[in-house]
Enzyme design. Structure first.
Site, PDB file in Angstrom:
ATOM      1  N   LYS A  23      25.061   8.980  30.847  1.00  0.00           N
ATOM      2  CA  LYS A  23      23.937   8.601  31.660  1.00  0.00           C
ATOM      3  C   LYS A  23      22.544   9.273  30.826  1.00  0.00           C
ATOM      4  CE  LYS A  23      22.841  10.235  35.659  1.00  0.00           C
ATOM      5  NZ  LYS A  23      23.031  10.617  36.983  1.00  0.00           N
ATOM      6  N   LYS A  59      30.448  18.543  37.291  1.00  0.00           N
ATOM      7  CA  LYS A  59      29.710  19.989  37.365  1.00  0.00           C
ATOM      8  C   LYS A  59      30.438  21.357  37.159  1.00  0.00           C
ATOM      9  CE  LYS A  59      25.211  17.914  38.405  1.00  0.00           C
ATOM     10  NZ  LYS A  59      24.166  17.894  39.256  1.00  0.00           N
ATOM     11  N   LYS A  81      18.503  14.766  32.766  1.00  0.00           N
ATOM     12  CA  LYS A  81      17.599  15.822  32.112  1.00  0.00           C
ATOM     13  C   LYS A  81      18.142  17.038  31.603  1.00  0.00           C
ATOM     14  CE  LYS A  81      17.008  15.924  37.231  1.00  0.00           C
ATOM     15  NZ  LYS A  81      16.115  15.713  38.259  1.00  0.00           N
TER      16      LYS A  81
END
Ligand code: TRP
Length: 355
Positions: A217, A115, A220
């Protein structure tokens, strides 16, 4: 021997739409665990500030996740459902854990590395400290079991490390105050204030991958909406996404071994198994030898049958905002009482004056 009472805790972030990965990897397990355990399920709104500070609709996203919990069947009368920021002790314990955890532990977390990306100096301090807040979420209730997706395994290991270091570093003070609890860690019996929490991971659908790329994965944040099935997609959209899902040209194998090296096929079989509550073996017993042109419509039909009622129920619940807010407020009061009991002990162990 006093020992920890089994207690399940888990959290979901209120960001973006819920998708099939969240449902099969987390929420469906939450529902299953509530029959046999005391459970606390938390919408972790403080966590959603770590990657993005300003949100337009954080309160509504919090209500949405709450509605999804309730629509999936979590009973807020028997268990605790609340949002994290209502119970300020999460932040208080996280601070203490920030002083227990080491920077080295945090900067090794793969989620942080992913991230934060290349410009790590510019990541928020909260993003680095995220796992310490997650450990606080769990240990504030001295929870023993945490159902999560595969991707959270490393954060749970860190939670165990934090509990262990706290128990060790404060062992004399814990003993002097009579606050130690006996627990079995591996083959050893040890004493400590915090339990060494067990992850509950696994099942055929522990890791749901993108429909467009079997190595990523389902997420969203993927720019392609075709990569995921949202809980709120209508039947046609679900069928279209499954039809367009990436696959290879071969028929399905009859044995699980035959899925090796075929990540897209494995993912669709896992999704079917998760939705139908059967093993991958069983799916392949029924579909081994069939082409995707046959399997995909069957999967689409199953997905619609399982998810459409939940989406409908979510909409119904969300329309009654006062009810949703009432659930969070009741849950917050119940969680707050438990949290304060733990923090009284922790303040006393650490030596923070509160008399
Ligand atoms: N980090 C988890 C995720 O992104 C969410 C989370 C926060 C959580 N606190 C938790 C999960 C405590 C389990 C227990 O999915």
């Amino acid at each position: 021997m006093s020992s920890f009472k089994p207690l399940v805790f888990s959290g979901v972030q209120p960001t973006g739409n819920l998708h099939l990965g969240n449902y099969l990897g987390a929420i469906k397990k939450f529902v299953a665990l509530q029959d046999t355990n005391d459970c606390i399920y938390c919408v972790v709104d403080l966590h959603s500030l770590t990657a993005q500070l300003v949100h337009d609709d954080l309160e509504d996203q919090t209500r949405q996740i709450t509605a999804a919990f309730l629509a999936a069947g979590i009973n807020p009368k028997k268990h605790i459902v609340f949002n994290q920021s209502r119970v300020m002790q999460h932040a208080e314990l996280a601070w203490i854990f920030n002083c227990v955890a080491r920077i080295g532990w945090m900067s090794r977390m793969t989620q942080f590395k992913d991230k934060a990306g290349k410009d790590r100096e510019n990541a928020s301090l909260g993003l680095l400290a995220y796992p310490s807040l997650m450990a606080a979420d769990i240990l504030l209730y001295r929870a023993t079991h945490v159902p999560v997706g595969e991707d959270q395994k490393q954060h749970l290991e860190l939670t165990r490390d934090i509990a262990q270091k706290f128990n060790n570093d404060f062992s004399d003070r814990i003993a002097a105050k009579g606050l130690g609890v006996e627990m079995k860690v591996g083959e050893e019996i040890v004493r400590g204030y915090f339990p060494i929490t067990e992850p509950v991971i696994g099942g055929p659908a522990a890791r749901i991958m993108s429909l467009r790329d079997g190595s990523k994965k389902m997420s969203k944040s993927d720019p392609s909406d075709l990569s995921r099935i949202n809980l709120t997609d209508d039947a046609d959209t679900m069928a279209k996404k499954i039809k367009k899902a990436k696959t290879d040209p071969d028929a399905l194998p009859s044995e699980v071994k035959g899925l090796e090296g075929r990540p897209e096929a494995e993912n669709l079989v896992g999704i079917y198994a998760g939705l139908a509550d059967i093993s991958k073996e069983q799916v392949l017993k029924d579909f081994g030898g069939t082409q995707f042109s046959v399997f995909k419509p069957a999967l689409a039909e199953l997905a619609v049958a399982k998810l459409a009622p939940i989406a409908g129920e979510m909409r119904r619940i969300l329309a009654d905002r006062a009810y949703v807010d009432g659930v969070l407020s009741d849950g917050g009061a119940k969680a707050g009482a438990l949290a304060e009991a733990t923090m009284k002990d922790v303040r006393s162990i650490v030596g923070l004056q509160q008399g």
